[in-house]
Enzyme design. Sequence first.
Site, PDB file in Angstrom:
ATOM      1  N   THR A  44       3.136  -4.258  -5.032  1.00 38.18           N
ATOM      2  CA  THR A  44       2.400  -5.456  -5.413  1.00 38.18           C
ATOM      3  C   THR A  44       2.245  -6.382  -4.215  1.00 38.18           C
ATOM      4  OG1 THR A  44       2.234  -7.243  -7.041  1.00 38.18           O
ATOM      5  CG2 THR A  44       4.427  -6.755  -6.202  1.00 38.18           C
ATOM      6  N   CYS A  45       1.179  -7.174  -4.273  1.00 34.84           N
ATOM      7  CA  CYS A  45       0.916  -8.178  -3.243  1.00 34.84           C
ATOM      8  C   CYS A  45       0.461  -9.445  -3.969  1.00 34.84           C
ATOM      9  CB  CYS A  45      -0.130  -7.662  -2.247  1.00 34.84           C
ATOM     10  SG  CYS A  45      -1.728  -7.276  -2.998  1.00 34.84           S
ATOM     11  N   TYR A  46      -0.426 -10.205  -3.379  1.00 28.94           N
ATOM     12  CA  TYR A  46      -0.901 -11.435  -4.010  1.00 28.94           C
ATOM     13  C   TYR A  46      -1.874 -11.147  -5.153  1.00 28.94           C
ATOM     14  CZ  TYR A  46       0.984 -13.586   0.188  1.00 28.94           C
ATOM     15  OH  TYR A  46       1.812 -13.973   1.204  1.00 28.94           O
TER      16      TYR A  46
END
Length: 109
Positions: free
Chosen positions: A63-65
């Site tokens: 996951t990231c932003y």
Amino acid sequence: MTDFKRIPPEQAHAMRNAGAVIVDIRDPHSFANGHISGSRHLDNHSLPDFIAAADLDHPLIVTCYHGHSSQSAAAYLVNQGFSEVYSLDGGFELWRHTYPSDVEHDEQQ
């Protein structure tokens, strides 16, 4: 799996509850301010140790932003030998709106 798959928060939530590992590639400050419960922060410094200790056949969710950078990271992890890699569509931002009670904050901010 020869490539990663993109998955929605609902699928990631179910997979995490079934034991999948979630790694968060956002910057350390963002991670400290809030991250998916049980996720691990992964950056260039922690990556070699993470790969060395990881079960390459265990499901891994990145996951990231917003779900964009995680796709590149997921592709990289597939190239490092991980066999079951997923990128979280919508990233942490969609997760925190979908599962607001399933977000942790680091004690030391």
